[in-house]
Motif scaffolding. Sequence first.
Motif, PDB file in Angstrom:
ATOM      1  N   TYR A  38       1.040  -1.216  -0.021  1.00 21.69           N
ATOM      2  CA  TYR A  38       0.098  -0.125   0.186  1.00 21.69           C
ATOM      3  C   TYR A  38       0.950   1.196  -0.104  1.00 21.69           C
ATOM      4  CZ  TYR A  38      -3.084  -3.671   1.684  1.00 21.69           C
ATOM      5  OH  TYR A  38      -3.769  -4.920   1.763  1.00 21.69           O
ATOM      6  N   GLY A  39       2.150   0.972   0.328  1.00 17.23           N
ATOM      7  CA  GLY A  39       3.191   2.107   0.214  1.00 17.23           C
ATOM      8  C   GLY A  39       2.872   3.003   1.593  1.00 17.23           C
ATOM      9  N   LYS A  40       3.808   3.777   1.851  1.00 16.48           N
ATOM     10  CA  LYS A  40       3.698   4.815   3.224  1.00 16.48           C
ATOM     11  C   LYS A  40       3.006   6.098   2.725  1.00 16.48           C
ATOM     12  CE  LYS A  40       6.635   6.420   6.771  1.00 16.48           C
ATOM     13  NZ  LYS A  40       8.068   6.590   7.450  1.00 16.48           N
ATOM     14  N   LEU A  41       1.986   6.271   3.549  1.00 13.75           N
ATOM     15  CA  LEU A  41       1.169   7.350   3.188  1.00 13.75           C
ATOM     16  C   LEU A  41       1.897   8.525   3.875  1.00 13.75           C
ATOM     17  CD1 LEU A  41      -1.493   8.528   2.295  1.00 13.75           C
ATOM     18  CD2 LEU A  41      -2.399   8.224   4.656  1.00 13.75           C
ATOM     19  N   LYS A  42       1.956   9.515   3.010  1.00 14.01           N
ATOM     20  CA  LYS A  42       2.682  10.784   3.298  1.00 14.01           C
ATOM     21  C   LYS A  42       1.600  11.969   3.273  1.00 14.01           C
ATOM     22  CE  LYS A  42       5.587  10.585  -0.065  1.00 14.01           C
ATOM     23  NZ  LYS A  42       6.672  10.895  -1.087  1.00 14.01           N
ATOM     24  N   ALA A  68     -12.174  21.243  -2.297  1.00  9.60           N
ATOM     25  CA  ALA A  68     -10.933  21.587  -3.115  1.00  9.60           C
ATOM     26  C   ALA A  68      -9.605  22.168  -2.272  1.00  9.60           C
ATOM     27  CB  ALA A  68     -11.318  22.806  -4.048  1.00  9.60           C
ATOM     28  N   SER A  69      -9.712  21.859  -0.938  1.00  8.62           N
ATOM     29  CA  SER A  69      -8.431  22.339  -0.254  1.00  8.62           C
ATOM     30  C   SER A  69      -7.714  20.969   0.093  1.00  8.62           C
ATOM     31  CB  SER A  69      -8.763  23.023   1.248  1.00  8.62           C
ATOM     32  OG  SER A  69      -9.722  24.167   0.947  1.00  8.62           O
ATOM     33  N   GLY A  70      -8.312  19.865  -0.284  1.00  8.88           N
ATOM     34  CA  GLY A  70      -7.407  18.470   0.072  1.00  8.88           C
ATOM     35  C   GLY A  70      -7.412  17.663  -1.510  1.00  8.88           C
ATOM     36  N   PRO A 110       1.632   7.163  -2.045  1.00 12.40           N
ATOM     37  CA  PRO A 110       0.431   7.781  -1.755  1.00 12.40           C
ATOM     38  C   PRO A 110       0.646   8.965  -0.785  1.00 12.40           C
ATOM     39  CG  PRO A 110       1.149   5.988  -0.508  1.00 12.40           C
ATOM     40  CD  PRO A 110       2.131   6.163  -1.448  1.00 12.40           C
ATOM     41  N   THR A 111      -0.166   9.980  -1.292  1.00 11.88           N
ATOM     42  CA  THR A 111      -0.013  11.291  -0.587  1.00 11.88           C
ATOM     43  C   THR A 111      -1.184  12.127  -0.351  1.00 11.88           C
ATOM     44  OG1 THR A 111       2.232  11.591  -1.600  1.00 11.88           O
ATOM     45  CG2 THR A 111       1.304  13.764  -0.530  1.00 11.88           C
ATOM     46  N   ILE A 112      -1.382  12.557   0.629  1.00 11.67           N
ATOM     47  CA  ILE A 112      -2.368  13.481   1.137  1.00 11.67           C
ATOM     48  C   ILE A 112      -2.051  14.842   1.162  1.00 11.67           C
ATOM     49  CG2 ILE A 112      -4.123  14.304   2.717  1.00 11.67           C
ATOM     50  CD1 ILE A 112      -4.644  11.291   3.591  1.00 11.67           C
ATOM     51  N   TYR A 113      -2.855  15.895   0.462  1.00 16.11           N
ATOM     52  CA  TYR A 113      -2.397  17.071   0.465  1.00 16.11           C
ATOM     53  C   TYR A 113      -3.438  17.765   1.005  1.00 16.11           C
ATOM     54  CZ  TYR A 113       1.056  16.039  -3.277  1.00 16.11           C
ATOM     55  OH  TYR A 113       2.140  15.378  -3.988  1.00 16.11           O
ATOM     56  N   HIS A 131     -11.899  13.380   5.011  1.00 20.05           N
ATOM     57  CA  HIS A 131     -12.187  13.141   3.734  1.00 20.05           C
ATOM     58  C   HIS A 131     -11.058  12.520   2.956  1.00 20.05           C
ATOM     59  CE1 HIS A 131     -14.979  13.796   0.171  1.00 20.05           C
ATOM     60  NE2 HIS A 131     -13.786  14.024  -0.432  1.00 20.05           N
ATOM     61  N   GLU A 132      -9.918  13.073   3.051  1.00 20.75           N
ATOM     62  CA  GLU A 132      -8.893  12.672   2.396  1.00 20.75           C
ATOM     63  C   GLU A 132      -8.555  11.157   2.942  1.00 20.75           C
ATOM     64  OE1 GLU A 132      -8.188  13.898  -0.605  1.00 20.75           O
ATOM     65  OE2 GLU A 132      -9.601  15.431  -0.268  1.00 20.75           O
ATOM     66  N   GLN A 133      -8.486  11.177   4.291  1.00 21.61           N
ATOM     67  CA  GLN A 133      -8.082   9.858   4.656  1.00 21.61           C
ATOM     68  C   GLN A 133      -9.022   8.853   4.367  1.00 21.61           C
ATOM     69  OE1 GLN A 133      -7.949  11.203   8.817  1.00 21.61           O
ATOM     70  NE2 GLN A 133      -5.728  11.393   8.704  1.00 21.61           N
ATOM     71  N   ALA A 134     -10.313   9.182   3.991  1.00 18.22           N
ATOM     72  CA  ALA A 134     -11.309   8.126   3.486  1.00 18.22           C
ATOM     73  C   ALA A 134     -10.901   7.893   2.185  1.00 18.22           C
ATOM     74  CB  ALA A 134     -12.852   8.729   3.536  1.00 18.22           C
ATOM     75  N   HIS A 135     -10.380   8.612   1.376  1.00 21.15           N
ATOM     76  CA  HIS A 135     -10.042   8.274   0.070  1.00 21.15           C
ATOM     77  C   HIS A 135      -9.000   7.438  -0.044  1.00 21.15           C
ATOM     78  CE1 HIS A 135     -12.472  10.715  -2.855  1.00 21.15           C
ATOM     79  NE2 HIS A 135     -12.121  11.980  -2.022  1.00 21.15           N
ATOM     80  N   ALA A 136      -7.972   7.662   0.809  1.00 20.80           N
ATOM     81  CA  ALA A 136      -6.701   6.537   0.910  1.00 20.80           C
ATOM     82  C   ALA A 136      -7.303   5.290   1.664  1.00 20.80           C
ATOM     83  CB  ALA A 136      -5.734   7.128   1.924  1.00 20.80           C
TER      84      ALA A 136
END
Length: 219
Positions: A38-42, A68-70, A110-113, A131-136
């Motif tokens: 799954y890679g290391k989430l950054k 749009a902020s993530g 894998p990256t969350i901005y 919300h972005e963690q749910a995507h991951a």
Amino acid sequence: MKKLFFILTILTFFQINTARASCSDYFPLPEIELYASYGKLKYDYSKNTKQITSMAKKANSLETGLFASGLTTISINMDISMNSLSKMKGKNKFCVYPKDLKLSIYFKNPTIYISNQLKPDTCEYNVVLRHEQAHAQINKQVLEYFLPLLKKATIEIFKTIKPRQVSGISLIDKASSDITDEFNKKITPLYNYFKQQIVTEQQKLDNEKNYQYENQLCN
């Protein structure tokens, strides 16, 4: 992105009884090793909302309003590494067949901005982060669901791949390469289906109804 690794061919000078044997005779299925990561989430907080929006447009993942902020990004990769064996069938004739396969499917970078315009620990910040963690998490769940299907499909594909008969040692590597190419061609539709399923599942999170619900959390 897919990679086909160099094929190692092992020669076994075992004479098959040519009176009754041919390359169409039974050969055992190769040993199959399935690897997933799954890679290391950054987390990246270096970009503002405008920069994240620009990235999302290029990735065809544009969200609206607060979200749009993530942005969550991954690169999906599949690598194939196969070794082959060859058995002598007759004078200067060989049967080439797959010995083992290592199939790797993994997420790279894998990256969350999260926009640096959002203040940490505020409601808006926490909603976007969740919300972005749910995507991951969706990415991970789809891969977990897909792995048994990939293993089963790999076994079934090898049941359809026939050994290659060649005349001369110099042609063995080419036969091994052909076997790898055939497997790659047959597994690619399932790999593409997997990538499309990730998109489909992500779209269940990115819809107006869910946006409205999550936006109301901060009102």
